[in-house]
Design a protein around this motif. Structure first.
Motif, mmCIF file in Angstrom:
data_model
loop_
_atom_site.group_PDB
_atom_site.id
_atom_site.type_symbol
_atom_site.label_atom_id
_atom_site.label_comp_id
_atom_site.label_asym_id
_atom_site.label_seq_id
_atom_site.Cartn_x
_atom_site.Cartn_y
_atom_site.Cartn_z
ATOM 1 N N ASP A 1 0.844 -1.192 0.000
ATOM 2 C CA ASP A 1 0.000 0.000 0.000
ATOM 3 C C ASP A 1 0.887 1.252 0.000
ATOM 4 O OD1 ASP A 1 -1.988 1.865 0.224
ATOM 5 O OD2 ASP A 1 -2.439 1.439 2.332
ATOM 6 N N THR A 2 0.806 2.040 -1.068
ATOM 7 C CA THR A 2 1.678 3.219 -1.215
ATOM 8 C C THR A 2 0.915 4.521 -1.019
ATOM 9 O OG1 THR A 2 1.317 3.248 -3.624
ATOM 10 C CG2 THR A 2 3.209 1.992 -2.805
ATOM 11 N N SER A 3 -0.286 4.448 -0.470
ATOM 12 C CA SER A 3 -1.115 5.657 -0.346
ATOM 13 C C SER A 3 -0.455 6.701 0.547
ATOM 14 C CB SER A 3 -2.492 5.296 0.208
ATOM 15 O OG SER A 3 -2.373 4.602 1.453
ATOM 16 N N THR A 4 0.228 6.249 1.603
ATOM 17 C CA THR A 4 0.915 7.205 2.486
ATOM 18 C C THR A 4 2.041 7.908 1.753
ATOM 19 O OG1 THR A 4 0.410 5.842 4.419
ATOM 20 C CG2 THR A 4 2.142 7.482 4.661
ATOM 21 N N TYR A 5 2.809 7.136 0.967
ATOM 22 C CA TYR A 5 3.918 7.751 0.248
ATOM 23 C C TYR A 5 3.424 8.654 -0.885
ATOM 24 C CZ TYR A 5 8.582 8.479 -1.541
ATOM 25 O OH TYR A 5 9.751 9.072 -1.920
ATOM 26 N N GLU A 6 2.262 8.368 -1.425
ATOM 27 C CA GLU A 6 1.686 9.262 -2.443
ATOM 28 C C GLU A 6 1.452 10.646 -1.852
ATOM 29 O OE1 GLU A 6 -1.760 7.402 -4.036
ATOM 30 O OE2 GLU A 6 -0.651 5.761 -4.957
ATOM 31 N N LEU A 7 1.090 10.684 -0.565
ATOM 32 C CA LEU A 7 0.943 11.967 0.123
ATOM 33 C C LEU A 7 2.294 12.656 0.265
ATOM 34 C CD1 LEU A 7 -0.873 13.977 1.617
ATOM 35 C CD2 LEU A 7 -0.499 12.641 3.706
#
Length: 315
Positions: free
Chosen positions: A191-197
């Protein structure tokens, strides 16, 4: 998606430039011509700035740094794309992929910072001309160049180390003609959603903030130009500033689309088209924009052409 079995191979597969496009070979040959034109144009500009004493000014020093960035940027992606196309191989090693990402972000970040410093240089030249030589001295110019390169390297190190540590489960095909961070994030089973931020925040730091500073500089410049009584001085100021503004628009505009908008809203074809514009067309256009609209550069080139036949006659 997290928890899937990570594939054993470390190589990636590059799908190439518009793999579903008919007659893609015509596009590849066009890009090769653009690449040669970009390399030639930037080398000529660097040579003129180095050899002509009239171009040994802060503005042209920063422009020479921009040419170096453009030369390296286009050489980071196009040669590998050409090798893969003509060899028929689509593989790229894990190390080569990480190297591409590192140089791509280093050069991209350096260019964003450099364009901001170039706008400040024009601000000082137009709005505070009497103190220009003091403010934009040789030491300051070197510091600007160092900050641009170091800033790009620091941001790139963070992006590269994270991206290349992502676990890949299943297909390792990157739907692009070079290793792009968003594309690798798409095929990761983490899950890369945090890094997308994080990418969005860094985009604000390297794209939005520089764009805001550039616009602020040009707001003061245009207000000063409007108060100028000399039409000649006004035209000269606008000529140098319009060239830089054109380059800023061509580069930062696509960057906003790529890194400041949600990845799911882009199709692979759209991302490739924007990448071609940023990494291939812009490095070719920059020397043309600065040369064709700049009397000093044109004059230096004409001076070299006049010297060449004379030297032949003397021999």
């Amino acid at each position: 998606m997290e928890g899937g079995n990570e594939t054993l191979t470390t190589d990636f597969i590059l799908s190439g430039l518009f793999p579903n496009m008919k007659c893609v070979s015509i596009l590849i040959y066009t890009i090769i011509l653009i690449y040669l034109a970009a390399v030639t144009g930037n080398f000529i500009l660097l040579f003129l700035i180095w050899i002509d004493l009239r171009l040994h000014t802060p503005m042209y020093f920063l422009l020479s740094q921009l040419s170096l960035v453009d030369l390296a940027l286009i050489s980071t992606t196009v040669p590998k794309m050409m090798v893969n196309f003509f060899s028929g191989r689509k593989y790229i090693t894990h190390l080569a992929c990480g190297t591409q990402i590192f140089f791509f972000f280093t050069l991209g970040g350096a260019e964003c910072i450099l364009l901001t410093f170039m706008a400040y240089d024009r601000y000082v030249a137009v709005c505070n001309p009497l103190r220009y030589a003091v403010i934009m001295n040789h030491r300051v110019c070197l510091q600007m160049a160092m900050v641009s390169w170091i800033g790009g390297i620091l941001a790139s190190t963070a992006h590269t180390s994270y991206t290349m540590s992502l676990p890949i489960c299943g297909s390792r095909e990157i739907h692009h003609f070079f290793c792009e961070m968003p594309e690798i994030m798409k095929i990761s089973c983490k899950d890369t959603s945090t890094y997308e931020l994080v990418v969005f925040v860094m985009g604000i730091a390297f794209i939005i903030v520089p764009f805001g500073l550039i616009m602020a500089s040009y707001t003061f410049i245009f207000l000063t130009v409007l108060r100028m009584k000399s039409p000649q001085g006004r035209n000269k100021a606008l000529a140098t500033c319009s060239s830089h503004l054109t380059v800023v628009t061509f580069y930062l505009g696509p960057c906003v689309y790529m890194y400041m908008t949600p990845g799911f809203s882009h199709t692979p074809e759209e991302e490739q088209a924007v990448s071609v514009f940023c990494t291939v067309l812009t490095p070719m256009l920059n020397p043309l924009i600065y040369s064709l609209r700049n009397k000093d550069v044109v004059g230096a080139f004409q001076k070299i052409l006049r010297k060449h036949p004379t030297s032949k006659q003397n021999t």
